[in-house]
Write a protein that holds these residues in place. Structure first.
Motif, short mmCIF file in Angstrom:
data_model
loop_
_atom_site.label_atom_id
_atom_site.label_comp_id
_atom_site.label_asym_id
_atom_site.label_seq_id
_atom_site.Cartn_x
_atom_site.Cartn_y
_atom_site.Cartn_z
N ILE A 48 2.75 2.19 -3.44
CA ILE A 48 1.50 2.32 -4.55
C ILE A 48 1.05 3.97 -3.91
CG2 ILE A 48 -1.13 2.03 -5.12
CD1 ILE A 48 -0.42 -0.73 -4.48
N ILE A 49 1.39 4.46 -2.74
CA ILE A 49 0.85 5.79 -2.60
C ILE A 49 2.34 6.37 -2.89
CG2 ILE A 49 0.47 6.83 -0.33
CD1 ILE A 49 -2.18 5.74 -1.31
N LEU A 50 3.25 5.90 -2.93
CA LEU A 50 4.37 7.10 -3.37
C LEU A 50 4.01 6.44 -4.36
CD1 LEU A 50 7.19 7.84 -2.27
CD2 LEU A 50 7.58 5.30 -3.14
N PHE A 64 0.39 -1.41 -0.23
CA PHE A 64 0.01 -0.04 0.38
C PHE A 64 0.85 1.08 -0.49
CE2 PHE A 64 -2.43 3.26 2.54
CZ PHE A 64 -3.47 3.42 1.44
N SER A 65 1.79 1.65 0.55
CA SER A 65 2.83 2.46 0.51
C SER A 65 3.73 2.81 -0.42
CB SER A 65 3.72 2.32 1.92
OG SER A 65 4.59 1.24 2.14
N LEU A 111 1.97 7.19 -6.84
CA LEU A 111 0.65 7.95 -7.20
C LEU A 111 0.79 8.72 -6.93
CD1 LEU A 111 -2.33 6.23 -5.94
CD2 LEU A 111 -1.59 6.17 -8.15
N LEU A 112 1.98 9.52 -5.63
CA LEU A 112 2.04 10.73 -5.48
C LEU A 112 3.06 11.36 -5.98
CD1 LEU A 112 2.40 10.74 -1.71
CD2 LEU A 112 1.17 12.43 -2.94
N SER A 113 4.05 10.35 -7.09
CA SER A 113 5.25 10.81 -7.85
C SER A 113 4.57 11.41 -8.96
CB SER A 113 6.09 9.36 -7.95
OG SER A 113 6.66 9.60 -9.27
#
Length: 153
Positions: free
Chosen positions: A45-47, A42-43, A49-51
Motif C-alpha cells: 500500500i505504501i508503494l 502495508f508495504s 501511494l508513493l507511486s
C-alpha cells in the motif's frame, strides 16, 4: 462553466478514491489467499501511494512553466527628454537585447539611453563592474544622472 469544472473535479476525486479502494481490496484479497502477513500488505500500500505521489509530482512539473522573467526599464532620449518604458522579458530575451546594445556600443554610438540600458542589463546578468562602467559613461554625458536613476526607482 465553473459548475462543470467543479463537477469534473469531484468526479475525478471520486474515481481516484475508487481506484485506491480497488487496489487495496485486491492486495488484501491476494495477501489473505497467499497467507502473507500484514507487513507485506502495508508495504504494498505504501508503494502504491508513493507511486501515485510521484505521478502527481511529474504531472505538476510537466505543467509548470520554467520561464525566468526579468523586469527592465528601457530608456530613450529624444529632444532633451528622457522617456522610460517598463518591460518584462524572458531570460534569453535579456541576453538578445544585451547583445544588440553591445553591438551599438562597439560601433561607437554614444547615447545616454544606450549606456543606461547597458548598465541595467549588466546589473541583471550579475556583472556589477560593467554595470558601473556604463553608468559612469552615462554620467559623463549627463552629470545629473544620479538624480534621474534615483527618481526612476
Amino acid at each position: 462553466m465553473f459548475n462543470n469544472f467543479l463537477f469534473y473535479l469531484r468526479l475525478t476525486w471520486l474515481c481516484f478514491k475508487l481506484f485506491l479502494s480497488l487496489i487495496g481490496f485486491g492486495l488484501s484479497f491476494l495477501l489473505k489467499k497467499t497467507g502473507k502477513g500484514a507487513f507485506l500488505e502495508f508495504s504494498l500500500i505504501i508503494l502504491v501511494l508513493l507511486s501515485a505521489m510521484f505521478n502527481l509530482y511529474l504531472f505538476e512539473k510537466k505543467n509548470t512553466p520554467e520561464i525566468s522573467l526579468r523586469k527592465i526599464e528601457v530608456f530613450t532620449v529624444s529632444d532633451q527628454e528622457m522617456i522610460s518604458q517598463k518591460m518584462i522579458l524572458k531570460e534569453n530575451n535579456v541576453q538578445d537585447r544585451l547583445d544588440y546594445y553591445q553591438e551599438l556600443d562597439k560601433n561607437k554610438v554614444k547615447s545616454l539611453g544606450l549606456f543606461l540600458n547597458l548598465s541595467q542589463l549588466h546589473e541583471i546578468k550579475g556583472s556589477k563592474e560593467l554595470s558601473g562602467e556604463y553608468l559612469d559613461r552615462a554620467q559623463r554625458i549627463e552629470p545629473r544622472i544620479n538624480k534621474i536613476t534615483t527618481n526612476i526607482n
